[in-house]
Structures are given as C-alpha cells and as structure tokens.
Design an enzyme around this catalytic site. Structure first.
Site, PDB file in Angstrom:
ATOM      1  CG  HIS A 211      -0.150   0.193   2.520  1.00 39.50           C
ATOM      2  ND1 HIS A 211       0.599  -0.824   3.094  1.00 39.50           N
ATOM      3  CD2 HIS A 211       0.022   1.274   3.334  1.00 39.50           C
ATOM      4  CE1 HIS A 211       1.168  -0.389   4.204  1.00 39.50           C
ATOM      5  NE2 HIS A 211       0.843   0.882   4.361  1.00 39.50           N
ATOM      6  CG  ASP A 213       1.578   5.320   4.614  1.00 35.52           C
ATOM      7  OD1 ASP A 213       1.039   4.199   4.503  1.00 35.52           O
ATOM      8  OD2 ASP A 213       2.598   5.521   5.296  1.00 35.52           O
ATOM      9  CG  HIS A 267       5.117   1.157   2.746  1.00 37.79           C
ATOM     10  ND1 HIS A 267       4.660   2.282   2.092  1.00 37.79           N
ATOM     11  CD2 HIS A 267       4.523   1.178   3.974  1.00 37.79           C
ATOM     12  CE1 HIS A 267       3.836   2.957   2.878  1.00 37.79           C
ATOM     13  NE2 HIS A 267       3.725   2.306   4.016  1.00 37.79           N
ATOM     14  NE  ARG A 277       7.781  -5.216  12.067  1.00 37.52           N
ATOM     15  CZ  ARG A 277       7.208  -4.111  11.600  1.00 37.52           C
ATOM     16  NH1 ARG A 277       5.886  -4.005  11.592  1.00 37.52           N
ATOM     17  NH2 ARG A 277       7.952  -3.114  11.155  1.00 37.52           N
TER      18      ARG A 277
END
Length: 331
Positions: A211, A213, A267, A277
């Site tokens: 995607h 941002d 990314h 994580r």
C-alpha cells in the site's frame, strides 16, 4: 488474545490452491536488505552550511527513496518506550473485549483486524490495530490514563517533527510557507498502533498488504523484529531496523502536492512466523477541506480536497478490495 483469522477467512484458505496458481512466485521474496538514508536532524540547528547540507540530504532521500530515517528527532526514547509498553498492554486483552467492548472508548471501528474486503489471501492482513484519531485521545477511559498520556505526549512531538520535515520538503515547490500551519492542525492527524501476531501461514499472507499512505508524511516507530519492505526499482527490499531512528515516508498527498518530485512509495509488512511484532505510525494529515494542488506547472494532477481523496479510496476499496490512490487524480 489473537483475532480468529483462520475462522473468519476460512473460505480464503480453502481457496488457497486455486489462488496460489495465479500469484507471483516472488510474493514474499526480498533478497536485498537496505539501511534507509540516515539523517541527523541536530544538524538543522548548526551553522548555515551544515544546515543546508542536512536539508539537501532530506530532500534527496525523499526524492530517491520516498523514505528516510532520522535520529536526534526530538522524541525521547523514554517516551517511545512508555508508549510501546502501554500499547502492548492494550493488545493483551482478550479478542472479544477488544472487538466488542470498545475497551478504549474510541470512535466506532477504531479497532481493526484482518481485511473484511479481502477476496484472496494476498489481500488478507494478518494484523490488528487501534486506529486513533487525535480527537479521540480525550475519550480514552480513566482505566487507561497512562495510555492516553503516552499517546498525547508522542503525537504532540511527532506532529512537530512531521511539520518541520514537511516545511523543509516544501521549500522551492511554490507552496506557501504557512500552508502546513494553516491546513494541518494537530487534531486532523491520527495514530495507528499495530500488532502483528505470529502467523503459521507467513509465507502466504502479509502482515500488512502492499500500500501507500494517504497522508502528507508518516512517522513510524517499529520494534527490531523487522518485516517492513519497500518497493524500489521494481524490487522489494527489506528495511533493516535501526533502534535509534524513526522512519519517515512520503504519503500520497505530498506526491500530488510536489507534482511527483517526491513519490509515495508502495510498502508492505511481512507476517512474523514465530514472534509478535509491534509498530506505531503517526499520519500527518490535513483537514478534509484542504485543497491539494501543485504549484509546479504543468501539473500532473487535478486539484482535489482531502475529503474527495478519502471518499475515492473508500469507493475503490468497496469495488475491488484494493486502494488505487493518487493515480485516480492524474490529468
């Protein structure tokens, strides 16, 4: 405490054999690892020549990578550690309390997981998140005062950091020196607290799908597990975590504002196989009425408001399950 991914998306896993025949064999492969350009922001306070060199490096990283990492950014490590601790506590609640009880008293749909619009495994996000508009901080209940205090402290400093970097990047673009001051009050931005649970299908699904941002800039604090990848020159590259640095990346709005001088780079995050994580992302956004228009002519994009941009994203997600992004507004 983990969301019931396999139960919710059973049909996608049942269809895996069919989907896998059509997917890119290199879906999860990224053999190259990079350290993003590292910028010491303390140099901005030094003599003219040192400051100008730092500014040049910021612009070069944003232009060539769409990503940079910064140290001496003004956000104390103690503040980051405090918010990370409070973030972990919030995610440790049983799934049903997070999903049904609105334990943080945030706006509707602030707790998110998976991807309800996914039509295949490659659209499934093996992660959960608390999406916190900054206007919601005051709503967080008394039982989570430490969390709300940590969020407020972090977002105040992250907003100042993003504004400072945005103003540097906007130099020589014909953008008013007061543009960000006037159009990006702190309450229009938001924080996203992410958790990526261990995933038994880490070679088949993403932690966060590819995607870009929908912001001007994003300020990211991640742990040292790794998993962030960016697309550069047609290849996915692993971003090596730096425990001392924050990552800043260009968002869609800055790409349009700069007329592609800076690019909003695609990314993604890989799903961890055996460990969990965590990350924190601060999205520097304008008011919905803000007009995005490049002063560089001829402009590649028609002018649009942030509201129009977000509405188009929702239409695309509903229609296809994927975000199209700023290319929707190309002339």
């Amino acid at each position: 405490m983990d969301p019931p991914f396999q139960e919710k998306y059973r049909s996608l896993f049942n269809d895996y054999t069919i989907v896998s025949k059509d997917k890119d064999d290199s879906l999860m492969n990224a053999n190259d690892e990079c350290e993003l350009p590292l910028i010491d922001l303390h140099r901005l306070t030094l003599e003219y020549s040192e400051r100008e060199q730092c500014v040049k490096e910021i612009k070069q990283a944003a232009s060539e990578w769409g990503f940079l990492q910064v140290v001496n950014h003004g956000i104390p490590q103690e503040m980051l550690k405090s918010l990370q601790y409070e973030q972990r506590k919030a995610f440790e609640h049983p799934f049903r309390k997070k999903a049904e009880d609105n334990i943080l008293n945030l706006s509707a749909n602030s707790y998110r997981w998976g991807n309800p619009r996914a039509t295949c495994l490659r659209q499934l996000a093996w992660s959960e998140a608390f999406h916190v508009p900054l206007t919601d901080i005051s709503r967080i209940g008394d039982a989570y005062k430490s969390l709300s205090a940590s969020i407020e402290a972090f977002t105040t400093t992250a907003n100042a950091l993003a504004k400072g970097v945005a103003e540097i990047l906007a130099e020589n673009l014909g953008v008013s020196s007061t543009f960000f001051e006037e159009n990006c009050p702190e309450e229009t931005s938001y924080l996203r607290m992410n958790r990526y649970p261990p995933c038994p299908f880490s070679s088949e699904v993403f932690g966060l799908i590819p995607h870009t941002d929908s912001s001007f800039l994003t300020v990211l604090n991640q742990d040292q597990i790794g998993g962030l990848q960016l697309l550069k020159n047609g290849r996915w590259i692993n971003v090596k975590p730096n425990p001392e640095a924050l990552v800043i990346n260009i968002g869609d709005l800055f790409q349009a504002l700069s007329n592609d001088v800076y690019k909003s780079i695609k990314h993604r995050v890989l799903a961890p196989q055996q460990v969990e994580r965590f990350s924190l992302a601060f999205f520097y956004c304008p008011t919905y009425e803000t007009v995005i228009e490049s002063s560089i002519k001829p402009s590649k994009y028609k002018e649009f408001t942030f509201r129009e941009f977000m509405m188009q994203i929702q239409r695309d997600l509903k229609a296809t399950g994927d975000k199209v992004g700023v290319s929707r507004f190309l002339l």
